[in-house]
Write a protein that holds these residues in place. Structure first.
Motif, PDB file in Angstrom:
ATOM      1  N   GLY A 135       0.845  -1.188   0.000  1.00 43.58           N
ATOM      2  CA  GLY A 135       0.000   0.000   0.000  1.00 43.58           C
ATOM      3  C   GLY A 135       0.877   1.233   0.000  1.00 43.58           C
ATOM      4  O   GLY A 135       2.097   1.144   0.152  1.00 43.58           O
ATOM      5  N   ALA A 136       0.259   2.393  -0.168  1.00 44.06           N
ATOM      6  CA  ALA A 136       1.035   3.636  -0.178  1.00 44.06           C
ATOM      7  C   ALA A 136       1.779   3.799   1.136  1.00 44.06           C
ATOM      8  O   ALA A 136       1.191   3.660   2.215  1.00 44.06           O
ATOM      9  N   PRO A 137       3.075   4.078   1.096  1.00 50.88           N
ATOM     10  CA  PRO A 137       3.848   4.197   2.346  1.00 50.88           C
ATOM     11  C   PRO A 137       3.467   5.451   3.119  1.00 50.88           C
ATOM     12  O   PRO A 137       3.059   6.459   2.547  1.00 50.88           O
ATOM     13  N   TRP A 138       3.597   5.330   4.437  1.00 48.31           N
ATOM     14  CA  TRP A 138       3.473   6.500   5.305  1.00 48.31           C
ATOM     15  C   TRP A 138       4.883   7.026   5.534  1.00 48.31           C
ATOM     16  O   TRP A 138       5.792   6.277   5.860  1.00 48.31           O
ATOM     17  N   PRO A 175      15.393  -6.566  10.182  1.00 49.96           N
ATOM     18  CA  PRO A 175      15.837  -5.219   9.842  1.00 49.96           C
ATOM     19  C   PRO A 175      14.853  -4.147  10.321  1.00 49.96           C
ATOM     20  O   PRO A 175      13.875  -4.482  10.975  1.00 49.96           O
ATOM     21  N   PRO A 176      15.098  -2.860   9.993  1.00 42.79           N
ATOM     22  CA  PRO A 176      14.239  -1.775  10.472  1.00 42.79           C
ATOM     23  C   PRO A 176      12.788  -1.931   9.999  1.00 42.79           C
ATOM     24  O   PRO A 176      12.494  -2.631   9.030  1.00 42.79           O
ATOM     25  N   ILE A 177      11.903  -1.243  10.704  1.00 40.20           N
ATOM     26  CA  ILE A 177      10.477  -1.268  10.372  1.00 40.20           C
ATOM     27  C   ILE A 177      10.254  -0.724   8.967  1.00 40.20           C
ATOM     28  O   ILE A 177      10.839   0.286   8.573  1.00 40.20           O
ATOM     29  N   ARG A 178       9.406  -1.405   8.216  1.00 45.56           N
ATOM     30  CA  ARG A 178       8.985  -0.916   6.899  1.00 45.56           C
ATOM     31  C   ARG A 178       7.601  -0.284   7.059  1.00 45.56           C
ATOM     32  O   ARG A 178       6.635  -0.977   7.327  1.00 45.56           O
ATOM     33  N   CYS A 179       7.530   1.012   6.900  1.00 49.66           N
ATOM     34  CA  CYS A 179       6.308   1.769   7.194  1.00 49.66           C
ATOM     35  C   CYS A 179       5.375   1.762   5.980  1.00 49.66           C
ATOM     36  O   CYS A 179       5.207   2.750   5.277  1.00 49.66           O
ATOM     37  N   VAL A 180       4.760   0.599   5.750  1.00 50.41           N
ATOM     38  CA  VAL A 180       3.875   0.358   4.604  1.00 50.41           C
ATOM     39  C   VAL A 180       2.630  -0.340   5.148  1.00 50.41           C
ATOM     40  O   VAL A 180       2.747  -1.290   5.940  1.00 50.41           O
ATOM     41  N   GLY A 181       1.420   0.029   4.724  1.00 48.77           N
ATOM     42  CA  GLY A 181       1.091   1.182   3.981  1.00 48.77           C
ATOM     43  C   GLY A 181      -0.424   1.360   4.041  1.00 48.77           C
ATOM     44  O   GLY A 181      -1.175   0.597   4.630  1.00 48.77           O
ATOM     45  N   ASN A 182      -0.913   2.377   3.391  1.00 50.97           N
ATOM     46  CA  ASN A 182      -2.323   2.766   3.414  1.00 50.97           C
ATOM     47  C   ASN A 182      -3.187   1.812   2.586  1.00 50.97           C
ATOM     48  O   ASN A 182      -2.792   1.381   1.516  1.00 50.97           O
ATOM     49  N   SER A 183      -4.391   1.530   3.071  1.00 46.11           N
ATOM     50  CA  SER A 183      -5.249   0.545   2.405  1.00 46.11           C
ATOM     51  C   SER A 183      -6.181   1.150   1.368  1.00 46.11           C
ATOM     52  O   SER A 183      -6.934   0.425   0.708  1.00 46.11           O
ATOM     53  N   GLY A 184      -6.155   2.494   1.192  1.00 43.12           N
ATOM     54  CA  GLY A 184      -7.071   3.124   0.239  1.00 43.12           C
ATOM     55  C   GLY A 184      -6.928   2.597  -1.172  1.00 43.12           C
ATOM     56  O   GLY A 184      -7.889   2.536  -1.933  1.00 43.12           O
ATOM     57  N   LEU A 243       6.965  -7.333   3.505  1.00 40.97           N
ATOM     58  CA  LEU A 243       6.509  -6.029   3.042  1.00 40.97           C
ATOM     59  C   LEU A 243       7.606  -5.426   2.165  1.00 40.97           C
ATOM     60  O   LEU A 243       8.791  -5.648   2.414  1.00 40.97           O
ATOM     61  N   PRO A 244       7.232  -4.648   1.159  1.00 34.04           N
ATOM     62  CA  PRO A 244       8.263  -3.986   0.364  1.00 34.04           C
ATOM     63  C   PRO A 244       8.869  -2.812   1.126  1.00 34.04           C
ATOM     64  O   PRO A 244       8.301  -2.320   2.100  1.00 34.04           O
TER      65      PRO A 244
END
Length: 370
Positions: A135-138, A175-184, A243-244
């Motif tokens: 989804g779109a990353p934050w 590894p570090p958190i992957r901040c993904v993502g918005n469900s819209g 997650l990507p």
């Protein structure tokens, strides 16, 4: 070519629902099936599509508790209708395991999302990837939008709580958190989602990742789960839980962040978040972007202005709710129409008033006795 099920979940009378379904049918590969999860309220509007190339599910029959929840707000609150009903739906296994869905992947899109022609990385290429969710990353964008950072912090804090509870080794936390993502506008591997929901319902592993507070949104909750519990199986070779990276997810869907120089698969209302320069480039690469502005209830101004309008709408909605109830059947009807929290507040005030009157009476009686 890859195939999947594209789903618009919209029981509300949103005037652009039919146009969104037509847009999806024309923009997506032929192998993809387009589904409309609607209600009796808007079924007539999209019925012609249901008879041809869109599969329709009436949630009044399949999930009556969900449609009842949004109807509770609709009459008096106009377009300001909380989306808690949507989270209730996607937190249920019955949605992801619905017989209408036959493909491994589910593509969720909302009425304020559009698909772009000739994306840099086409949809079929995303389906071929091992990701459980895209989804779109934050992230912090050109306008330094604070919501993105708070969402990422919520995911990071939840994952840390999970590892602390399990007393994980440092190696398990990398590894570090992957901040993904918005469900819209988002792509989901159904088997991975069902596995996460199974862990939530049948084990204690997600005790520290309950869907409440900052994690009440399904996409935020799933991001925390994918970065925490599912990451262990990911590290063991089960890449379907992966997650990507944020920069990669951006090429699938754009909302808060757009680096430029590419065309995403689609866009979910970026107007409150991106700078004018980024919006101009995105509009050139994705002409359907302008269609989002035509959807009632979509704010195409800055985030600060959108928040201001939303606050005004909420205040107006409350005034309308109170006014209609009072003009209808009087104070008792007014009390019944209020949300539970408001009812408790009103009852507390009444109790305080009664106690104050009782104390005043006792003091006056004592003075008379003296």
């Amino acid at each position: 070519a890859g195939a999947g099920d594209a789903v618009l979940v919209e029981p509300r009378p949103m005037v652009r629902a039919r146009d969104s379904l037509l847009h999806a049918r024309l923009a997506l590969p032929v192998a993809w099936r387009v589904h409309a999860w609607c209600s009796s309220t808007n079924h007539r509007e999209i019925a012609p599509l249901c008879a041809s190339n869109v599969s329709c599910t009436n949630m009044d029959a399949s999930h009556p508790n969900i449609t009842a929840k949004w109807r509770k707000y609709r009459a008096d609150r106009g377009w300001w209708i909380p989306r808690s009903w949507f989270n209730d739906l996607v937190f249920s296994r019955s949605f992801w395991a619905a017989p209408a869905f036959t493909a491994p992947h589910l593509l969720l899109f909302q009425v304020d999302a559009v698909f772009c022609p000739s994306p840099t990385v086409p949809l079929d290429a995303w389906v071929a990837q091992p990701y459980g969710f895209v989804g779109a990353p934050w992230g912090v964008d050109q306008t330094n939008h604070s919501d993105a950072g708070s969402t990422c912090r919520a995911v990071h804090a939840a994952v840390l709580r999970y590892h602390k509870e399990r007393r994980s080794r440092p190696a398990e936390m990398a590894p570090p958190i992957r901040c993904v993502g918005n469900s819209g506008l988002s792509l989901w591997r159904r088997a991975t989602v069902l596995r996460a929901l199974h862990l939530l319902a049948n084990t204690t592993e997600l005790r520290s990742l309950k869907p409440a507070g900052p994690l009440r949104g399904f996409d935020v909750w799933f991001s925390a789960v994918a970065n925490g519990p599912l990451r262990r199986t990911w590290a063991q070779g089960d890449e379907s839980a992966a997650l990507p990276l944020e920069a990669e997810a951006e090429k699938f869907s754009v909302e808060m962040v757009y680096a430029g120089s590419f065309t995403p698969v689609g866009v979910h209302n970026p107007f409150p978040y991106l700078s004018a320069a980024r919006l101009a480039e995105l509009g050139q690469r994705c002409p359907p972007l302008e269609e989002i502005k035509r959807q009632p209830g979509v704010c195409a101004a800055s985030k600060a202005e959108c928040d201001k309008r939303a606050d005004a709408a909420r205040r107006g909605s409350v005034r309308t709710l109170l006014g209609r109830a009072w003009r209808g059947r009087g104070p008792l009807s007014l009390l019944r129409s209020l949300p539970v929290a408001a009812k408790i507040f009103v009852l507390d005030l009444l109790l305080c008033a009664v106690l104050c009157c009782a104390c005043a009476y006792m003091v006056a009686s004592r003075d008379d006795f003296d």
